[in-house]
Design an enzyme around this catalytic site. Structure first.
Site, PDB file in Angstrom:
ATOM      1  N   ARG A  31      36.418  51.409  52.483  1.00 40.39           N
ATOM      2  CA  ARG A  31      36.946  51.496  51.118  1.00 40.39           C
ATOM      3  C   ARG A  31      37.464  52.898  50.820  1.00 40.39           C
ATOM      4  O   ARG A  31      38.571  53.069  50.296  1.00 40.39           O
ATOM      5  CB  ARG A  31      35.854  51.101  50.119  1.00 40.39           C
ATOM      6  CG  ARG A  31      35.649  49.591  49.999  1.00 40.39           C
ATOM      7  CD  ARG A  31      34.374  49.266  49.232  1.00 40.39           C
ATOM      8  NE  ARG A  31      34.256  47.845  48.902  1.00 40.39           N
ATOM      9  CZ  ARG A  31      33.859  46.898  49.763  1.00 40.39           C
ATOM     10  NH1 ARG A  31      33.559  47.235  51.020  1.00 40.39           N
ATOM     11  NH2 ARG A  31      33.770  45.627  49.383  1.00 40.39           N
ATOM     12  N   ASP A 318      25.578  38.636  54.741  1.00 36.82           N
ATOM     13  CA  ASP A 318      25.548  39.202  56.095  1.00 36.82           C
ATOM     14  C   ASP A 318      24.151  39.142  56.697  1.00 36.82           C
ATOM     15  O   ASP A 318      24.006  39.091  57.927  1.00 36.82           O
ATOM     16  CB  ASP A 318      26.006  40.668  56.077  1.00 36.82           C
ATOM     17  CG  ASP A 318      27.517  40.810  56.132  1.00 36.82           C
ATOM     18  OD1 ASP A 318      28.196  39.821  56.443  1.00 36.82           O
ATOM     19  OD2 ASP A 318      28.015  41.916  55.842  1.00 36.82           O
ATOM     20  N   ARG A 349      28.636  31.685  61.585  1.00 39.52           N
ATOM     21  CA  ARG A 349      27.315  32.229  61.879  1.00 39.52           C
ATOM     22  C   ARG A 349      26.206  31.190  61.737  1.00 39.52           C
ATOM     23  O   ARG A 349      25.194  31.283  62.425  1.00 39.52           O
ATOM     24  CB  ARG A 349      27.037  33.433  60.979  1.00 39.52           C
ATOM     25  CG  ARG A 349      27.775  34.689  61.447  1.00 39.52           C
ATOM     26  CD  ARG A 349      27.519  35.883  60.559  1.00 39.52           C
ATOM     27  NE  ARG A 349      28.115  37.083  61.157  1.00 39.52           N
ATOM     28  CZ  ARG A 349      28.367  38.194  60.488  1.00 39.52           C
ATOM     29  NH1 ARG A 349      28.083  38.274  59.193  1.00 39.52           N
ATOM     30  NH2 ARG A 349      28.912  39.231  61.101  1.00 39.52           N
TER      31      ARG A 349
END
Length: 435
Positions: A31, A318, A349
């Site tokens: 970022r 995550d 995932r």
């Protein structure tokens, strides 16, 4: 450990303990590097992450016209990037820009590349080209950019023509990065931009974006729930230190929880907005003890993880990888929900975790938005595939550190965000050997 082999076995050595300084944050590095590349003047990013993902972003912002210079050497005190920004005047390079495997890079940079007068093409490696960007494409078109994709909402993507401004609603169910991408580019639109995020998402990551924009001089204001208005004006060069990576630290804490060890993570700023910073509280539900003092967080694991019941990870998807790995070691059933978005990460995932954790003897039920994991009968003795996914590799380290005979295939994929992860495991008392 110097070179990482194509596969290695993790040798259980008992409780893993010690103090570790985690890497700088990938989310924050990428970022801030993008903000610096757009700002007027020269910015200084201190302690940036050096990894495959940050290298991808660095190459892309250079291709869009910024200049990035190293001061010092990675890993040494005082290491920094000096970034000469474009003032929002984005270049259109002749060749496509390679985003490698970095989702933040292709999504954030696609929005920024829309500011160019000419056409900019962004692509990446095969797994990245399977990560959707359709809602971002739609949003940029609604704001006046010209956008084309090779196959219906997936990279490669070609974009340019500038952003007119206006109001746009973005379906962020697939990724909060769609909203962050538009917000990051919005200060250079011709008129003010109002972004409304629709659908369930990890809102804290958008807050991470808007907070950084505010520090760098953008005029961004909330205008209701999940909505922000960004006025024109651009960014001003800054001098900022990149904070620790809470997502990487979670994998270190997983090692303590799995093995009954004690891992202290230093430089863990208590003021971070990273949502994964609260993951130690999830590990406490598996029986770990968590203490915080200043910028040090200590996780002490139980003799064996206990089943954690129902866990909603919608704010930190995550961490489904580490959470599922610990659940596969626990005696009893843990249900993980709120992570359907993880199907669109580096790989699916949820399917990958279900497939691999069953190999060690865990019972795993795959659901649309999560997993049900029972580790009562897990024994180890399996080769676990990583699917070129850094977080799968790091989470499987906890399994191998606890159970015998666990081989990790392609462990080097951790270089995406944490090149020194296996060295950290060894410093904590772990052992690996080529398989």
């Amino acid at each position: 450990m110097t070179a990482i082999p194509g596969a290695f076995e993790i040798i259980p050595t008992g409780p893993l303990s010690g103090s570790v300084a985690p890497p700088a944050s990938k989310s924050v590095t990428n970022r801030l590097l993008l903000l610096a590349s757009l700002a007027d003047g020269t910015s200084v990013l201190r302690n940036p992450l050096v990894s495959n993902d940050s290298a991808a972003m660095r190459d892309v912002v250079t291709g869009l016209g910024a200049a990035v210079a190293d001061v010092g050497s990675p890993g040494e005190a005082g290491y920094a990037w000096h970034v000469s920004g474009t003032g929002g005047r984005v270049s259109a390079p002749d060749a496509p820009l390679d985003c490698r495997l970095s989702g933040t890079t292709i999504r954030f940079a696609t929005a920024v590349a829309a500011l160019a007068d000419g056409e900019v093409t962004l692509t990446g490696e095969a797994p990245l080209r399977n990560r959707p960007i359709g809602p971002l494409v739609t949003a940029l078109r609604d704001l006046g950019a010209a956008v084309a994709t090779d196959h219906d909402g997936y990279p490669p993507v070609t974009v340019g023509g500038g952003l007119a401004g206006g109001e746009v609603a973005i379906d962020v169910t697939g990724s909060s990065q769609y909203a962050s991408a538009v917000l990051l580019a919005a200060p250079y639109a011709r008129e003010a931009v109002t972004v409304r995020a629709l659908g369930e998402h990890a809102a804290a990551y958008v807050e991470l974006t808007t907070s950084a924009m505010d520090v760098w001089g953008a005029l961004v204001d909330p205008v209701g729930d999940n909505a922000w208005q960004v006025r024109t004006g651009g960014y001003t060069a800054c001098d900022q230190t990149v904070e620790y990576d809470a997502s990487a630290a979670a994998h270190l804490f997983g090692l303590a929880t799995a093995t009954g060890g004690r891992v202290a993570v230093v430089h863990a700023s208590p003021d971070t907005l990273q949502p994964d910073a609260v993951f130690p509280d999830i590990l406490a539900r598996f029986g770990a003890d968590v203490t915080r003092e200043g910028d040090v967080v200590v996780v002490t694991g139980p003799d064996r993880p206990v089943a954690a019941g129902d866990i909603d990870l919608s704010d930190m998807p995550d961490q489904v990888t580490t959470c599922a790995a610990i659940a596969a070691l626990a005696d009893g059933v843990t249900t993980i929900t709120g992570v359907e978005v993880a199907r669109g990460h580096e790989t699916d995932r949820l399917t990958a975790l279900a497939t691999e954790l069953r190999k060690i003897g865990a019972e795993v039920e795959e659901r649309p938005d999560g997993l049900v994991v029972d580790g009562s009968n897990a024994t180890g003795h399996a080769t676990l595939d990583t699917y070129d996914d850094h977080r799968l590799a790091m989470s499987f380290a906890s399994v191998g550190a606890r159970l015998p005979g666990v081989v990790i295939d392609d462990p080097g994929c951790v270089a995406k965000t944490y090149p020194g992860f296996w060295q950290a495991l060894v410093r904590l008392g772990g052992e690996v050997r080529p398989a």
